[in-house]
Design a protein around this motif. Sequence first.
Motif, PDB file in Angstrom:
ATOM      1  N   TYR A 100       0.811  -1.226   0.000  1.00  0.00           N
ATOM      2  CA  TYR A 100       0.000   0.000   0.000  1.00  0.00           C
ATOM      3  C   TYR A 100       0.832   1.257   0.000  1.00  0.00           C
ATOM      4  N   GLY A 153      12.585  -6.838   0.312  1.00  0.00           N
ATOM      5  CA  GLY A 153      11.342  -6.798  -0.463  1.00  0.00           C
ATOM      6  C   GLY A 153      11.021  -5.335  -0.733  1.00  0.00           C
ATOM      7  N   GLN A 154       9.725  -5.047  -0.801  1.00  0.00           N
ATOM      8  CA  GLN A 154       9.322  -3.679  -1.194  1.00  0.00           C
ATOM      9  C   GLN A 154       9.820  -2.605  -0.216  1.00  0.00           C
ATOM     10  N   ILE A 155       9.644  -2.857   1.089  1.00  0.00           N
ATOM     11  CA  ILE A 155      10.004  -1.826   2.078  1.00  0.00           C
ATOM     12  C   ILE A 155      11.527  -1.745   2.229  1.00  0.00           C
ATOM     13  N   ASP A 174      18.883 -11.384   2.434  1.00  0.00           N
ATOM     14  CA  ASP A 174      17.548 -11.890   2.113  1.00  0.00           C
ATOM     15  C   ASP A 174      17.704 -13.342   1.672  1.00  0.00           C
ATOM     16  N   PRO A 207       9.301 -10.396   6.964  1.00  0.00           N
ATOM     17  CA  PRO A 207       8.067 -10.760   7.668  1.00  0.00           C
ATOM     18  C   PRO A 207       8.374 -11.613   8.894  1.00  0.00           C
ATOM     19  N   THR A 233      11.116  -1.861  11.972  1.00  0.00           N
ATOM     20  CA  THR A 233       9.745  -1.473  11.599  1.00  0.00           C
ATOM     21  C   THR A 233       9.040  -2.673  10.962  1.00  0.00           C
ATOM     22  N   ARG A 235       8.403  -6.530  12.352  1.00  0.00           N
ATOM     23  CA  ARG A 235       7.486  -7.084  13.349  1.00  0.00           C
ATOM     24  C   ARG A 235       8.266  -7.271  14.649  1.00  0.00           C
ATOM     25  N   ASP A 259       9.297   0.487  15.797  1.00  0.00           N
ATOM     26  CA  ASP A 259       7.903   0.833  15.526  1.00  0.00           C
ATOM     27  C   ASP A 259       7.011  -0.348  15.887  1.00  0.00           C
ATOM     28  N   PHE A 299       3.244   2.887   8.847  1.00  0.00           N
ATOM     29  CA  PHE A 299       2.394   2.869   7.645  1.00  0.00           C
ATOM     30  C   PHE A 299       1.497   4.105   7.546  1.00  0.00           C
TER      31      PHE A 299
END
Length: 332
Positions: A100, A153-155, A174, A207, A233, A235, A259, A299
Amino acid sequence: MKVKCFSTHSFEERYLTKWAQTYKLDIDFLSTSLNKDVVSLAKGYDCISCWPSDDLGKEVLESLHEFGVKMISLRSAGFSHLDLAKAKELGMTITRVPSYSPEAIAEHTLGLLMCLNRKYLKAFQRVRDFNFTLEGLEGVNIHGKTVGVVGTGQIGEAFARIMKGMGCSLLLNDKVENTELAKEIDAKYVDLETLLSQSDIISLHCPLNESTRYLINSKNIDLIKPSAFLLNTGRGGLIDTKALIDKLKKREIKGVGLDVYEHEENVFFKDHSDMGLSDELLLRLMSFPNVLITSHQAFFTKEALDNIAKTSLENINNFFHQKENLKENRLS
Ligand code: NAD
């Protein structure tokens, strides 16, 4: 289409209302979080919309299935609050919002780093107090430092690009290497131990799952340099909080920006100012002056809220009208 929207926050209602009108969905908002005691509130609804604080464990899923709920639309990317195997067994359709606004989280991560390093919160309080001295506010240049990004990944990619722009060298880690990214930003993939021992700034963006739980633990945390910043940020469960507290007690880490927190589900997104906190681990963590905690707000931008509302309601519309469009948003 009747939709029950659990855990609705006042900050998301106007975005959800806007997109519900677009997709002609009849939504009932409820601030209560879903759990086994209130699951009967889903009776009579075709579909429910859920937030990460909702309990989508085995028992709740079985009740939802019994009540005829056909679809669950998650208003999140992460789904560690869901028993996916059970949902599949029950034949329930679950969708999420895979992306998002990775930049929202990456930018907040930078914010945590800058606040810790340049002590903006202390400086703000001091100046408000008409104290214009600089003692104790010294930071370091971020330019020229080595940044280790775990999870590209994306973030992680968005954060790595920001740090490259600030003149940093990048180390990446990764399971799946993004060779194009590494080439573009002149970064190299290394194992976790190398990343932890060589980075001045470490940022976690993978994740939470069984392979990443306590990724930072009592066995490897001492690889982190005493001059380094650790940012999470991703988990809370990526870090063994007790091991982190031990390292902080020994004053062997420069700063920690979080976070997310291992046991945040009982604390974050709620106002405890009248009652105080009973979470001893969090209280201890908060007692360190070089720890900065935000309440899972990385977010939280206008763009991200709009995208979450749009995609989560579009998923519902697609489920009932154009299932083939669900594609990668579909978990089961
Ligand atoms: P993504 O799926 O695009 O990227 C995750 C990356 O982590 C992938 O490249 C994956 O291969 C990698 N990975 C998985 N296991 C790994 C391991 N053991 N070691 C190293 N890397 C590993 O996800 P994303 O959109 O970049 O989001 C990353 C995480 O950020 C989410 O899973 C979520 O937990 C968290 N998140 C936090 C917020 C917030 O507000 N704080 C918001 C959104 C997402």
